[in-house]
Scaffold this motif. Structure first.
Motif, PDB file in Angstrom:
ATOM      1  N   SER A   6     -22.545  77.377  42.935  1.00 23.92           N
ATOM      2  CA  SER A   6     -23.948  77.435  43.329  1.00 23.92           C
ATOM      3  C   SER A   6     -24.715  76.145  43.060  1.00 23.92           C
ATOM      4  CB  SER A   6     -24.675  78.605  42.644  1.00 23.92           C
ATOM      5  OG  SER A   6     -24.995  78.292  41.299  1.00 23.92           O
ATOM      6  N   ALA A   7     -24.030  75.101  42.591  1.00 27.16           N
ATOM      7  CA  ALA A   7     -24.702  73.825  42.369  1.00 27.16           C
ATOM      8  C   ALA A   7     -25.064  73.190  43.712  1.00 27.16           C
ATOM      9  CB  ALA A   7     -23.801  72.889  41.569  1.00 27.16           C
ATOM     10  N   HIS A  50     -34.394  68.189  43.497  1.00 24.26           N
ATOM     11  CA  HIS A  50     -33.604  67.671  42.375  1.00 24.26           C
ATOM     12  C   HIS A  50     -32.172  68.220  42.380  1.00 24.26           C
ATOM     13  CE1 HIS A  50     -36.831  65.617  40.012  1.00 24.26           C
ATOM     14  NE2 HIS A  50     -37.563  66.353  40.838  1.00 24.26           N
ATOM     15  N   PRO A  51     -31.315  67.703  43.260  1.00 19.68           N
ATOM     16  CA  PRO A  51     -29.932  68.192  43.351  1.00 19.68           C
ATOM     17  C   PRO A  51     -29.138  67.922  42.074  1.00 19.68           C
ATOM     18  CG  PRO A  51     -30.186  66.143  44.560  1.00 19.68           C
ATOM     19  CD  PRO A  51     -31.568  66.582  44.179  1.00 19.68           C
ATOM     20  N   ASP A  52     -28.023  68.633  41.930  1.00 21.62           N
ATOM     21  CA  ASP A  52     -27.173  68.483  40.749  1.00 21.62           C
ATOM     22  C   ASP A  52     -26.244  67.277  40.860  1.00 21.62           C
ATOM     23  OD1 ASP A  52     -27.832  71.119  39.335  1.00 21.62           O
ATOM     24  OD2 ASP A  52     -27.296  71.783  41.346  1.00 21.62           O
ATOM     25  N   ILE A  77     -36.344  61.520  39.608  1.00 18.52           N
ATOM     26  CA  ILE A  77     -35.198  62.269  40.140  1.00 18.52           C
ATOM     27  C   ILE A  77     -33.997  61.881  39.285  1.00 18.52           C
ATOM     28  CG2 ILE A  77     -33.747  62.705  42.150  1.00 18.52           C
ATOM     29  CD1 ILE A  77     -36.106  61.648  43.880  1.00 18.52           C
ATOM     30  N   ASP A  78     -33.546  62.797  38.432  1.00 19.64           N
ATOM     31  CA  ASP A  78     -32.519  62.453  37.448  1.00 19.64           C
ATOM     32  C   ASP A  78     -31.109  62.870  37.861  1.00 19.64           C
ATOM     33  OD1 ASP A  78     -32.803  65.159  37.269  1.00 19.64           O
ATOM     34  OD2 ASP A  78     -33.059  65.237  35.089  1.00 19.64           O
ATOM     35  N   SER A  79     -30.896  63.118  39.141  1.00 23.09           N
ATOM     36  CA  SER A  79     -29.582  63.570  39.619  1.00 23.09           C
ATOM     37  C   SER A  79     -28.521  62.481  39.454  1.00 23.09           C
ATOM     38  CB  SER A  79     -29.675  63.956  41.096  1.00 23.09           C
ATOM     39  OG  SER A  79     -30.750  64.842  41.331  1.00 23.09           O
ATOM     40  N   PRO A  80     -27.335  62.822  38.930  1.00 23.68           N
ATOM     41  CA  PRO A  80     -26.243  61.852  38.835  1.00 23.68           C
ATOM     42  C   PRO A  80     -25.796  61.402  40.226  1.00 23.68           C
ATOM     43  CG  PRO A  80     -25.834  63.737  37.406  1.00 23.68           C
ATOM     44  CD  PRO A  80     -26.983  64.107  38.293  1.00 23.68           C
ATOM     45  N   GLN A 124     -22.658  66.748  33.790  1.00 28.12           N
ATOM     46  CA  GLN A 124     -23.619  65.849  33.149  1.00 28.12           C
ATOM     47  C   GLN A 124     -25.046  66.287  33.436  1.00 28.12           C
ATOM     48  OE1 GLN A 124     -24.964  61.802  34.604  1.00 28.12           O
ATOM     49  NE2 GLN A 124     -23.491  61.147  33.065  1.00 28.12           N
ATOM     50  N   CYS A 125     -25.287  66.698  34.675  1.00 25.45           N
ATOM     51  CA  CYS A 125     -26.625  67.130  35.069  1.00 25.45           C
ATOM     52  C   CYS A 125     -27.047  68.365  34.274  1.00 25.45           C
ATOM     53  CB  CYS A 125     -26.651  67.429  36.567  1.00 25.45           C
ATOM     54  SG  CYS A 125     -28.304  67.740  37.223  1.00 25.45           S
ATOM     55  N   ASN A 126     -26.133  69.319  34.133  1.00 26.73           N
ATOM     56  CA  ASN A 126     -26.434  70.535  33.369  1.00 26.73           C
ATOM     57  C   ASN A 126     -26.733  70.213  31.911  1.00 26.73           C
ATOM     58  OD1 ASN A 126     -26.112  72.231  35.574  1.00 26.73           O
ATOM     59  ND2 ASN A 126     -23.949  72.629  35.158  1.00 26.73           N
TER      60      ASN A 126
END
Length: 208
Positions: A6-7, A50-52, A77-80, A124-126
């Motif tokens: 679901s990411a 803000h995607p994962d 926007i901190d998405s990897p 990392q995002c989680n």
């Protein structure tokens, strides 16, 4: 790959065939994917969602993908980011990693290489978001402390004994003990070691 279910993954590439290929691969393992052909359309969507993970081509039509991570940070926007490129060389990969990207894959890459990079990005995002949520919770609890409780907490985690704190703050040792207990209760610290960790996390969060 269960943790990636679901990411949300955003793919930014001006090559429609590449977008469709990556999208099909990632959807086959349960991920939600959106594709974009330009940096601008991606940024407009990413600022809201803000995607994962972001899979980003280094070279987009009329623009450089290498500029996007800096713009992303300016918009919080901190998405990897995982960079991909059909013209990859050592110099380009170094430039890509210097932007803060998590990985760089040269086309053609194996499906598993991309899946592994995406999984690492989502993890990392989680972790980053869990830390942000924890810090927000700590700040909320810290805001409930009185000035004296904050002073006692700071001195205590810096290694001072109750007697020393009492002397500095011109309080009785009994009063210091009361403030210390109230600080621990309000911060939901089960042990003094927990309180120290919370103070460190708050200090690090403020300086970031």
């Amino acid at each position: 790959m269960a943790s990636t279910k679901s990411a949300d993954v955003f793919v930014v590439d001006d090559d429609l065939a590449i977008c469709e290929s990556i999208s099909s691969l990632l959807r086959s393992i349960g991920l939600k994917v959106k594709t974009f052909s330009s940096g601008l359309s991606f940024l407009n969507a990413a600022e809201l969602e803000h995607p994962d993970c972001v899979i980003l081509d280094v070279r987009l039509q009329g623009e450089s993908g290498l500029d996007l991570p800096t713009i992303m940070r300016s918009k919080n926007i901190d998405s990897p980011v995982v960079f991909i490129s059909g013209h990859g060389d050592i110099k380009m990969s170094v430039s890509a990693m210097k932007t803060g990207a998590l990985d760089f894959l040269a086309k053609p890459f194996r499906d598993q290489e991309l899946i592994d990079s995406v999984a690492m990005s989502i993890k990392q995002c989680n972790q980053r978001r869990n830390t942000s949520e924890m810090l927000a919770s700590l700040r909320t609890r810290y805001a409930t402390l009185t000035m004296r409780e904050r002073q006692v907490m700071t001195h205590a985690v810096n290694g001072l004994m109750n007697k020393q704190i009492a002397s500095i703050l011109e309080l009785s040792e009994v009063t210091v003990k009361i403030h210390r207990k109230q600080a621990m209760d309000k911060m939901c610290a089960k042990t003094f070691a927990d309180l120290v960790k919370m103070e460190v996390m708050l200090a690090d969060g403020i300086t970031q």
